[in-house]
Design an enzyme around this catalytic site. Structure first.
Site, PDB file in Angstrom:
ATOM      1  N   GLU A 179       6.002 -64.191  39.004  1.00 35.41           N
ATOM      2  CA  GLU A 179       5.906 -64.661  40.397  1.00 35.41           C
ATOM      3  C   GLU A 179       4.568 -64.313  41.031  1.00 35.41           C
ATOM      4  O   GLU A 179       4.397 -63.223  41.565  1.00 35.41           O
ATOM      5  CB  GLU A 179       7.045 -64.063  41.243  1.00 35.41           C
ATOM      6  CG  GLU A 179       6.970 -64.524  42.703  1.00 35.41           C
ATOM      7  CD  GLU A 179       8.064 -63.952  43.602  1.00 35.41           C
ATOM      8  OE1 GLU A 179       8.886 -63.156  43.119  1.00 35.41           O
ATOM      9  OE2 GLU A 179       8.074 -64.305  44.792  1.00 35.41           O
ATOM     10  N   LYS A 221       7.711 -68.492  38.952  1.00 38.30           N
ATOM     11  CA  LYS A 221       8.201 -68.528  40.336  1.00 38.30           C
ATOM     12  C   LYS A 221       7.009 -68.579  41.288  1.00 38.30           C
ATOM     13  O   LYS A 221       6.450 -67.549  41.660  1.00 38.30           O
ATOM     14  CB  LYS A 221       9.073 -67.300  40.627  1.00 38.30           C
ATOM     15  CG  LYS A 221       9.524 -67.200  42.085  1.00 38.30           C
ATOM     16  CD  LYS A 221      10.664 -66.218  42.260  1.00 38.30           C
ATOM     17  CE  LYS A 221      11.012 -66.034  43.730  1.00 38.30           C
ATOM     18  NZ  LYS A 221      12.249 -65.284  43.921  1.00 38.30           N
TER      19      LYS A 221
END
Ligand code: 13P
Length: 344
Positions: A179, A221
């Site tokens: 992420e 992500k």
């Protein structure tokens, strides 16, 4: 990594299964305290547990939620009747996940920027989390846009740490969510968002390759490409969807099984609408899904407000958000769908 190849790929594919996405309920205790304070609930180990239990036990949640990211405290907690949360999830077909970074800290030499910590002892922590039932993990790097920011230095150290984490996760047979979040606070344009998101993703995939991370066994992500929240010139839903996909086609390898977007402070409706618009366009090699924190939990948290008598209503609100985002996975989110629960 090759030792666990099949398991890593299988978990990644289950995480982005058709019509489903991830519930990011991995707020650290300090972040969760802010969220609870905002709705007038005292933050205690028990109040945090009760809110998580409310979501994890919502009937039908597993129809739209493939996996749940937990925080260290949460993965060790149980339902009121004593079922450990990871066990509850596994029995309902939701994959237990764990946030393993220890937070974004000021970056030495560039105090307005951050670098995410948590690599020390991570190999041993993965062993323990695996025993507790975790099958996937998350690490978030934070990139801030500002005057002369981000620095190349900030992008590179965060990309390096993300790849070190991902390699260690795969060594343990745990599928990493990678992420890199480019923050959308401020007044910057969607052009600037696209440029910085592109620079960040290029650096991340370069490090992932150098550190031998199996792309088939991870999930990305990212943020969407948006106009900053305080920019008066807001891009339309369609423009956000088109520009996000156009950029990602340039920089995200096709071997990555899925992209699970963060909501990042968008309204609940915008987060669902953007995801739906991207799925409607389609034609991309990855599943396009969600890993929302605020956009799934904000509304039920407010509805709950710490009152036992509100649990059922709060669960309906949570089920509705999960349903809206599940439909967005097929490009079928609409204003009518959004209104359904209000009427119910
Ligand atoms: P938001 O969807 O609230 O951005 O949270 C997702 C997340 O996990 C951030 O790290």
């Amino acid at each position: 990594m090759t030792e666990h190849r099949q398991e890593l790929e299988q978990t990644a594919n289950e995480m982005v299964a058709e019509g489903k996405g991830i519930l990011a309920s991995d707020e650290s205790n300090s972040t969760m305290t802010k969220r609870l304070d905002a709705v007038g609930v005292e933050s205690t180990e028990e109040s945090r547990r009760r809110f998580r239990e409310l979501m994890f036990t919502t009937e039908g949640a597993e129809e739209h939620i493939s996996g749940v990211i937990m925080y260290d405290e949460t993965i060790r907690q149980s339902t009121g009747d004593g079922t450990p949360f990871p066990e509850l999830m596994a029995s309902r077909g939701m994959i237990p996940g764990i946030k393993v970074d220890t937070g974004a800290k000021p970056l030495a030499g560039s105090p307005d920027e951050k670098v995410t910590e948590g690599l020390d002892g991570l190999r041993e922590r993965f062993e323990e989390y695996r025993e507790l039932g975790a099958r996937f993990a998350k690490w978030r790097g934070v990139i801030t846009i500002g005057d002369h920011l981000p620095s190349r230095y900030c992008i590179d150290v965060n990309a390096h740490a993300l790849a070190r984490y991902a390699a260690l996760a795969q060594e343990a047979g745990i599928t990493p969510i990678v992420e890199p979040e480019v923050m959308m606070d401020g007044e910057h344009s969607i052009d600037r968002s696209e440029q910085v998101t592109g620079d960040t993703l290029r650096a991340v995939f370069s490090e992932l390759a150098r550190q031998r991370v199996l792309l088939e066994g991870m999930v990305l992500k990212p943020n969407m490409v948006l106009s900053a929240y305080d920019n008066p010139d807001q891009a339309s839903i369609e423009e956000v969807a088109e520009r996000t996909l156009a950029l990602f086609k340039r920089v995200v390898p096709a071997s990555v099984p899925g992209i699970v977007f963060l909501s990042g402070g968008q309204t609940d409706e915008a987060a669902s609408a953007h995801l739906s618009a991207m799925n409607k366009i389609g034609g991309v090699p990855w599943e396009l899904s969600f890993s929302y924190g605020r956009a799934l939990q904000g509304a039920p948290l407010k509805r709950w407000g710490g009152e036992e008598s509100n649990v059922t209503d709060a669960q309906s609100v949570f089920a509705h958000r999960a349903h809206c985002n599940g439909e967005a996975r097929f490009g079928r989110y609409s204003d009518e769908l959004e209104q359904e629960a209000v009427a119910a």
